[in-house]
Design a protein around this motif. Sequence first.
Motif, PDB file in Angstrom:
ATOM      1  N   UNK A 368      33.801  56.061 119.148  1.00 53.43           N
ATOM      2  CA  UNK A 368      33.623  57.015 120.242  1.00 53.43           C
ATOM      3  C   UNK A 368      32.414  56.634 121.089  1.00 53.43           C
ATOM      4  N   UNK A 369      31.305  56.250 120.443  1.00 54.49           N
ATOM      5  CA  UNK A 369      30.118  55.814 121.178  1.00 54.49           C
ATOM      6  C   UNK A 369      30.404  54.552 121.978  1.00 54.49           C
ATOM      7  N   UNK A 370      31.120  53.603 121.368  1.00 56.27           N
ATOM      8  CA  UNK A 370      31.414  52.345 122.050  1.00 56.27           C
ATOM      9  C   UNK A 370      32.289  52.576 123.273  1.00 56.27           C
ATOM     10  N   UNK A 371      33.341  53.368 123.115  1.00 51.88           N
ATOM     11  CA  UNK A 371      34.245  53.632 124.234  1.00 51.88           C
ATOM     12  C   UNK A 371      33.509  54.378 125.341  1.00 51.88           C
ATOM     13  N   UNK A 372      32.678  55.351 124.974  1.00 56.41           N
ATOM     14  CA  UNK A 372      31.905  56.094 125.978  1.00 56.41           C
ATOM     15  C   UNK A 372      30.965  55.173 126.734  1.00 56.41           C
ATOM     16  N   UNK A 373      30.297  54.276 126.009  1.00 55.42           N
ATOM     17  CA  UNK A 373      29.378  53.338 126.649  1.00 55.42           C
ATOM     18  C   UNK A 373      30.118  52.409 127.605  1.00 55.42           C
ATOM     19  N   UNK A 374      31.261  51.874 127.173  1.00 53.48           N
ATOM     20  CA  UNK A 374      32.035  50.983 128.036  1.00 53.48           C
ATOM     21  C   UNK A 374      32.551  51.716 129.270  1.00 53.48           C
ATOM     22  N   UNK A 375      32.965  52.974 129.089  1.00 51.81           N
ATOM     23  CA  UNK A 375      33.449  53.747 130.234  1.00 51.81           C
ATOM     24  C   UNK A 375      32.324  54.002 131.238  1.00 51.81           C
ATOM     25  N   UNK A 376      31.147  54.342 130.731  1.00 53.48           N
ATOM     26  CA  UNK A 376      30.014  54.583 131.628  1.00 53.48           C
ATOM     27  C   UNK A 376      29.573  53.297 132.314  1.00 53.48           C
ATOM     28  N   UNK A 377      29.648  52.184 131.576  1.00 49.74           N
ATOM     29  CA  UNK A 377      29.323  50.903 132.210  1.00 49.74           C
ATOM     30  C   UNK A 377      30.302  50.597 133.336  1.00 49.74           C
ATOM     31  N   UNK A 378      31.598  50.860 133.102  1.00 47.34           N
ATOM     32  CA  UNK A 378      32.596  50.600 134.133  1.00 47.34           C
ATOM     33  C   UNK A 378      32.334  51.454 135.372  1.00 47.34           C
ATOM     34  N   UNK A 379      31.946  52.718 135.153  1.00 47.68           N
ATOM     35  CA  UNK A 379      31.632  53.590 136.288  1.00 47.68           C
ATOM     36  C   UNK A 379      30.410  53.075 137.034  1.00 47.68           C
ATOM     37  N   UNK A 380      29.350  52.710 136.300  1.00 50.53           N
ATOM     38  CA  UNK A 380      28.139  52.195 136.939  1.00 50.53           C
ATOM     39  C   UNK A 380      28.425  50.895 137.681  1.00 50.53           C
ATOM     40  N   UNK A 381      29.255  50.050 137.086  1.00 50.10           N
ATOM     41  CA  UNK A 381      29.607  48.784 137.721  1.00 50.10           C
ATOM     42  C   UNK A 381      30.360  49.032 139.032  1.00 50.10           C
ATOM     43  N   UNK A 382      31.240  50.029 139.002  1.00 47.04           N
ATOM     44  CA  UNK A 382      32.028  50.343 140.207  1.00 47.04           C
ATOM     45  C   UNK A 382      31.130  50.957 141.289  1.00 47.04           C
ATOM     46  N   UNK A 383      30.265  51.907 140.909  1.00 42.51           N
ATOM     47  CA  UNK A 383      29.418  52.572 141.886  1.00 42.51           C
ATOM     48  C   UNK A 383      28.397  51.623 142.496  1.00 42.51           C
ATOM     49  N   UNK A 384      27.974  50.613 141.717  1.00 43.18           N
ATOM     50  CA  UNK A 384      26.971  49.674 142.219  1.00 43.18           C
ATOM     51  C   UNK A 384      27.605  48.501 142.956  1.00 43.18           C
ATOM     52  N   UNK A 385      28.917  48.564 143.180  1.00 47.34           N
ATOM     53  CA  UNK A 385      29.576  47.490 143.890  1.00 47.34           C
ATOM     54  C   UNK A 385      29.623  46.192 143.127  1.00 47.34           C
ATOM     55  N   UNK A 386      29.754  46.303 141.785  1.00 45.85           N
ATOM     56  CA  UNK A 386      29.811  45.106 140.965  1.00 45.85           C
ATOM     57  C   UNK A 386      28.463  44.506 140.647  1.00 45.85           C
ATOM     58  N   UNK A 387      27.385  45.307 140.815  1.00 46.79           N
ATOM     59  CA  UNK A 387      26.033  44.772 140.599  1.00 46.79           C
ATOM     60  C   UNK A 387      25.324  45.466 139.452  1.00 46.79           C
ATOM     61  N   UNK A 388      26.070  46.082 138.539  1.00 49.73           N
ATOM     62  CA  UNK A 388      25.430  46.874 137.467  1.00 49.73           C
ATOM     63  C   UNK A 388      24.524  46.028 136.599  1.00 49.73           C
ATOM     64  N   UNK A 389      24.874  44.783 136.357  1.00 52.56           N
ATOM     65  CA  UNK A 389      24.047  43.906 135.557  1.00 52.56           C
ATOM     66  C   UNK A 389      23.474  42.758 136.380  1.00 52.56           C
ATOM     67  N   UNK A 390      23.616  42.840 137.677  1.00 50.26           N
ATOM     68  CA  UNK A 390      23.081  41.773 138.527  1.00 50.26           C
ATOM     69  C   UNK A 390      21.593  41.968 138.741  1.00 50.26           C
ATOM     70  N   UNK A 391      20.861  40.908 138.682  1.00 54.03           N
ATOM     71  CA  UNK A 391      19.411  40.973 138.848  1.00 54.03           C
ATOM     72  C   UNK A 391      18.979  40.305 140.157  1.00 54.03           C
ATOM     73  N   UNK A 392      19.896  40.070 141.031  1.00 53.56           N
ATOM     74  CA  UNK A 392      19.518  39.420 142.273  1.00 53.56           C
ATOM     75  C   UNK A 392      20.538  39.713 143.367  1.00 53.56           C
TER      76      UNK A 392
END
Length: 392
Positions: A368-392
């Motif tokens: 449940x924690x893993x799925x929740x984390x992956x779902x939140x990462x997907x949302x953050x990745x989408x909202x940031x325009x694909x830059x959720x883990x980008x550092x530049x």
Amino acid sequence: MPQHQRTFLLLPLAAFLLVFFVAPLAWLLSLAVREAEVPRALPRTVAALHDWRPGQPVPPPVFAGLAQDLVEARAASTLADAARRLNYEVNGVRSTLMRAAREVNSAGAGAAFDAAFFAAVDPALASPDFFAAVQRARGPVSAYYLLAAFDLGRDAQGDVERVAPANRIYVDVLLRTLGISASVTVLCLLLGFPVAMLLTQVNDKTADWLMILVLLPFWTSLLVRTAAWVVVLQREGMVNGLLLRLGVISEPLTLIYNRTGVLIAMTHVLLPFMILPLYGVLKGIPPHYMRAAASLGAPPVTAFLRVYLPLAAPAIAAGSLMVFILAMGYYITPALVGGGSDQMLSYFVATYTTDTGNWGLAAALGLLMLVTTLALYAVAHRLSGGRALSMG
């Protein structure tokens, strides 16, 4: 270097991750759906219940098979695990099954192992509810633990329903975990962004000393840092003592064993994980951008919001995501400085793993924690325009 040589150099790392990370994680998560205890200990009972449906009379061969299974499972030391699994659904049946195994083993030759025999040991062993639980646990897979992680269960007919209100805890714990993690992330961002900006605006020597202070907590054990907050935040601690001397408060505040202590301690521990990604990106923003905005008539606030902040967005997304994911899995800090209503989902995973031995539910909560984390990462990745883990 040729492509095939670079691929070859990556093989040791890939093998290490597969053997020591992917395989153990997959094995643990598989426990959330695997059912092995009951079919291993009660194979004849499970086979006799193959065509039985709840609401129908229990066939006599079921009781004969149960008697033989109990004797053999007790001798093979597999009965305890099966009894513990069934006890999750039928309260008190664990001790009853162990007693029934002794009764069957001591029964004389020619004893009739029927519904009356098991009802004399305990009426629960002759009830349809018990055999419905056995049938649901027949394996090889089931959704019992996954449903339990969402405060769901099955009724006597096998339909999914919400558990009794007194037993609904995991959804609330998940929401609490998300709330604490989000609060810590916001606090780290509010405190870390000014520090990261300061590091980019001072000279190199001062920035080096400030960076040492940022990294200093990593030189100390997490357990030691958390224990230090217990001393600092207690009623006779440094914080209350200072506030009393300054006349800010008239009596000590309760800053420990509650949500306040959890937020303070977790923010302190996770703050460097916010500052470092922010500093890495903010240092690369040319300072003349802000001067150019000012020369074009933009007030400082407008220049910050329209020029500086969009350029810092990848760092904000990366730092916030890192802090949030780390906070989701925190166990030691809430356990030491929080109260009973401040424990997070990881606390229950650890409890079911080490204390009660309920690996299935621990795996389901971990999933449940893993799925929740992956779902939140997907949302953050989408909202940031694909830059959720980008550092530049």
